[in-house]
Design a protein around this motif. Structure first.
Motif, PDB file in Angstrom:
ATOM      1  N   UNK A  80       0.806  -1.212   0.000  1.00  0.00           N
ATOM      2  CA  UNK A  80       0.000   0.000   0.000  1.00  0.00           C
ATOM      3  C   UNK A  80       0.840   1.264   0.000  1.00  0.00           C
ATOM      4  N   UNK A  81       2.002   1.241   0.620  1.00  0.00           N
ATOM      5  CA  UNK A  81       2.833   2.439   0.707  1.00  0.00           C
ATOM      6  C   UNK A  81       3.343   2.895  -0.661  1.00  0.00           C
ATOM      7  N   UNK A  82       3.320   1.985  -1.639  1.00  0.00           N
ATOM      8  CA  UNK A  82       3.818   2.320  -2.972  1.00  0.00           C
ATOM      9  C   UNK A  82       2.742   2.255  -4.041  1.00  0.00           C
ATOM     10  N   UNK A  83       1.502   1.941  -3.637  1.00  0.00           N
ATOM     11  CA  UNK A  83       0.402   1.755  -4.596  1.00  0.00           C
ATOM     12  C   UNK A  83      -0.670   2.809  -4.386  1.00  0.00           C
ATOM     13  N   UNK A  84      -0.952   3.641  -5.371  1.00  0.00           N
ATOM     14  CA  UNK A  84      -2.053   4.596  -5.204  1.00  0.00           C
ATOM     15  C   UNK A  84      -3.409   3.916  -5.134  1.00  0.00           C
ATOM     16  N   UNK A  85      -3.552   2.755  -5.790  1.00  0.00           N
ATOM     17  CA  UNK A  85      -4.742   1.902  -5.631  1.00  0.00           C
ATOM     18  C   UNK A  85      -4.360   0.744  -4.727  1.00  0.00           C
ATOM     19  N   UNK A  86      -5.213   0.451  -3.737  1.00  0.00           N
ATOM     20  CA  UNK A  86      -4.779  -0.446  -2.672  1.00  0.00           C
ATOM     21  C   UNK A  86      -5.806  -1.521  -2.360  1.00  0.00           C
ATOM     22  N   UNK A  87      -5.368  -2.764  -2.372  1.00  0.00           N
ATOM     23  CA  UNK A  87      -6.070  -3.875  -1.746  1.00  0.00           C
ATOM     24  C   UNK A  87      -5.072  -5.011  -1.560  1.00  0.00           C
ATOM     25  N   UNK A  88      -5.510  -6.095  -0.958  1.00  0.00           N
ATOM     26  CA  UNK A  88      -4.587  -7.168  -0.604  1.00  0.00           C
ATOM     27  C   UNK A  88      -3.926  -7.799  -1.823  1.00  0.00           C
ATOM     28  N   UNK A  89      -4.699  -8.013  -2.870  1.00  0.00           N
ATOM     29  CA  UNK A  89      -4.145  -8.644  -4.072  1.00  0.00           C
ATOM     30  C   UNK A  89      -3.113  -7.749  -4.741  1.00  0.00           C
ATOM     31  N   UNK A  90      -3.403  -6.458  -4.845  1.00  0.00           N
ATOM     32  CA  UNK A  90      -2.448  -5.529  -5.433  1.00  0.00           C
ATOM     33  C   UNK A  90      -1.180  -5.445  -4.587  1.00  0.00           C
ATOM     34  N   UNK A  91      -1.336  -5.515  -3.260  1.00  0.00           N
ATOM     35  CA  UNK A  91      -0.171  -5.500  -2.380  1.00  0.00           C
ATOM     36  C   UNK A  91       0.710  -6.715  -2.627  1.00  0.00           C
ATOM     37  N   UNK A  92       0.092  -7.901  -2.695  1.00  0.00           N
ATOM     38  CA  UNK A  92       0.857  -9.118  -2.930  1.00  0.00           C
ATOM     39  C   UNK A  92       1.562  -9.076  -4.282  1.00  0.00           C
ATOM     40  N   UNK A  93       0.835  -8.595  -5.307  1.00  0.00           N
ATOM     41  CA  UNK A  93       1.446  -8.506  -6.634  1.00  0.00           C
ATOM     42  C   UNK A  93       2.642  -7.582  -6.659  1.00  0.00           C
ATOM     43  N   UNK A  94       2.543  -6.459  -5.972  1.00  0.00           N
ATOM     44  CA  UNK A  94       3.670  -5.532  -5.964  1.00  0.00           C
ATOM     45  C   UNK A  94       4.853  -6.117  -5.194  1.00  0.00           C
ATOM     46  N   UNK A  95       4.570  -6.951  -4.191  1.00  0.00           N
ATOM     47  CA  UNK A  95       5.650  -7.626  -3.491  1.00  0.00           C
ATOM     48  C   UNK A  95       6.392  -8.604  -4.386  1.00  0.00           C
ATOM     49  N   UNK A  96       5.655  -9.311  -5.222  1.00  0.00           N
ATOM     50  CA  UNK A  96       6.280 -10.229  -6.178  1.00  0.00           C
ATOM     51  C   UNK A  96       7.211  -9.452  -7.112  1.00  0.00           C
ATOM     52  N   UNK A  97       6.735  -8.323  -7.622  1.00  0.00           N
ATOM     53  CA  UNK A  97       7.561  -7.513  -8.530  1.00  0.00           C
ATOM     54  C   UNK A  97       8.829  -7.041  -7.823  1.00  0.00           C
ATOM     55  N   UNK A  98       8.695  -6.566  -6.582  1.00  0.00           N
ATOM     56  CA  UNK A  98       9.861  -6.099  -5.833  1.00  0.00           C
ATOM     57  C   UNK A  98      10.851  -7.241  -5.600  1.00  0.00           C
ATOM     58  N   UNK A  99      10.337  -8.419  -5.236  1.00  0.00           N
ATOM     59  CA  UNK A  99      11.223  -9.555  -5.008  1.00  0.00           C
ATOM     60  C   UNK A  99      11.978  -9.963  -6.254  1.00  0.00           C
ATOM     61  N   UNK A 100      11.251 -10.056  -7.374  1.00  0.00           N
ATOM     62  CA  UNK A 100      11.897 -10.397  -8.649  1.00  0.00           C
ATOM     63  C   UNK A 100      13.051  -9.446  -8.950  1.00  0.00           C
ATOM     64  N   UNK A 101      12.787  -8.171  -8.808  1.00  0.00           N
ATOM     65  CA  UNK A 101      13.755  -7.183  -9.279  1.00  0.00           C
ATOM     66  C   UNK A 101      14.893  -6.955  -8.301  1.00  0.00           C
ATOM     67  N   UNK A 102      14.660  -7.152  -7.013  1.00  0.00           N
ATOM     68  CA  UNK A 102      15.781  -7.144  -6.078  1.00  0.00           C
ATOM     69  C   UNK A 102      16.734  -8.295  -6.413  1.00  0.00           C
ATOM     70  N   UNK A 103      16.163  -9.455  -6.744  1.00  0.00           N
ATOM     71  CA  UNK A 103      16.985 -10.604  -7.134  1.00  0.00           C
ATOM     72  C   UNK A 103      17.747 -10.307  -8.431  1.00  0.00           C
ATOM     73  N   UNK A 104      17.065  -9.714  -9.385  1.00  0.00           N
ATOM     74  CA  UNK A 104      17.707  -9.412 -10.668  1.00  0.00           C
ATOM     75  C   UNK A 104      18.915  -8.486 -10.486  1.00  0.00           C
ATOM     76  N   UNK A 105      18.779  -7.480  -9.645  1.00  0.00           N
ATOM     77  CA  UNK A 105      19.880  -6.541  -9.439  1.00  0.00           C
ATOM     78  C   UNK A 105      21.033  -7.215  -8.691  1.00  0.00           C
ATOM     79  N   UNK A 106      20.719  -8.083  -7.742  1.00  0.00           N
ATOM     80  CA  UNK A 106      21.778  -8.831  -7.071  1.00  0.00           C
ATOM     81  C   UNK A 106      22.564  -9.674  -8.074  1.00  0.00           C
TER      82      UNK A 106
END
Length: 307
Positions: A269-295
């Motif tokens: 929610x802190x990074x999503x202007x539209x907020x619900x549980x599913x959108x939160x989980x999806x944004x977490x997946x994106x963050x996890x993928x890309x933190x791994x990619x940069x590592x």
């Protein structure tokens, strides 16, 4: 470093981010303060495969599944400070314990600031709600109200008749413009100008609202769009840039969920202007993928056998 990635926040976004990383054989620490925004709701709705399951049960399932992975570590505690150090970041908990990691994923969420009207807080997440897709079905076919808190409230009032007959309480402040008024009339919405001063009924049930002129309007549910603020000071401490969202500040991220601070991601929610549980989980997946990619980009010589 204690971990490749530290995830601050153990709700939908944080757990989703951590799961991607441990499946990528990365050392992950999750700092979980156990005070998610959705803790007031009895059930999470509209979540694929988990409709009607309580947020607490979803958390316990996610925790059990995450800890099956040997590179996962979950620490219960409140992260109080975060700072950049050489090679990464240092996060200190309220207990004084500190952990370091090469990358950070902030999933610390938002806090809702409810209108100061007697009876609202005791019913929040039950019969006083924000999202019709999350909880509206359970309040269907009842007389419903929308309590104006911003210029967006008239838009919300236009949605709610799909769930039940609707009254829009302008609070004498957020009056619809001519175009909005015409739309609300077409939708069958009653517009009430006298302010709501009290929510009535035996909480968490709701029987109606009392207006400033002492009239009582019978209701079975009340929609409120609360103002929001960051639940944690960490993003500000780290120097992340914010922008003004519909109801409060939002952390600025790119399409990869990277903040303006290199090595720091934000999800939920802190990074999503539209907020619900599913959108939160999806944004977490994106963050996890890309933190791994940069590592991987920073350490191309690392191979799975070293994990």
């Amino acid at each position: 470093m204690d971990a490749d990635v530290m995830v601050i926040g153990g709700s939908f976004a944080g757990m989703s981010a951590a799961l991607q990383l441990v499946r990528g054989l990365r050392q992950v620490i999750v700092i979980d303060g156990r005070s998610p925004r959705n803790r007031f709701a009895a059930a999470s709705h509209g979540v694929f495969g988990l409709d009607g399951v309580s947020p607490g049960e979803i958390h316990e399932r996610a925790l059990e599944q995450l800890l099956r992975y040997p590179t996962a570590r979950v620490i219960e505690g409140q992260a109080s400070t975060a700072a950049q150090i050489e090679g990464g970041f240092l996060v200190t908990l309220a207990s004084g314990t500190a952990f370091s990691a090469r990358k950070l994923i902030l999933a610390t969420g938002l806090k809702d600031e409810l209108p100061d009207i007697p009876g609202i807080e005791a019913r929040w997440g039950q019969t006083v709600i924000h999202c019709p897709y999350c909880h509206g079905f359970e309040l269907r076919n009842r007389p419903l109200g929308v309590l104006a808190t911003s210029h967006l409230s008239a838009h919300q009032a236009g949605m709610i008749p799909d769930w039940g007959p609707t009254t829009y309480f302008t609070q004498g402040t957020f009056e619809p413009d001519p175009e909005q008024r015409d739309y609300l009339q077409k939708r069958g919405v009653t517009i009430e100008h006298a302010p709501v001063v009290e929510v009535l009924g035996e909480a968490p049930a709701l029987s109606g609202v009392r207006l400033a002129d002492d009239r009582v309007i019978e209701l079975g549910g009340l929609y409120v769009g609360p103002k929001t603020r960051m639940a944690s000071p960490l993003a500000e401490q780290l120097g992340c840039v914010f922008y003004d969202g519909p109801m409060g500040p939002v952390v600025q991220v790119d399409d990869l969920k990277q903040t303006t601070v290199p090595g720091v991601f934000a999800a939920g929610d802190m990074s999503n202007p539209m907020q619900n549980a599913t959108l939160a989980a999806g944004s977490g997946v994106i963050a996890g993928f890309n933190a791994h990619r940069i590592l991987m980009q920073e350490d191309p010589g690392r191979i799975a056998a070293q994990a």
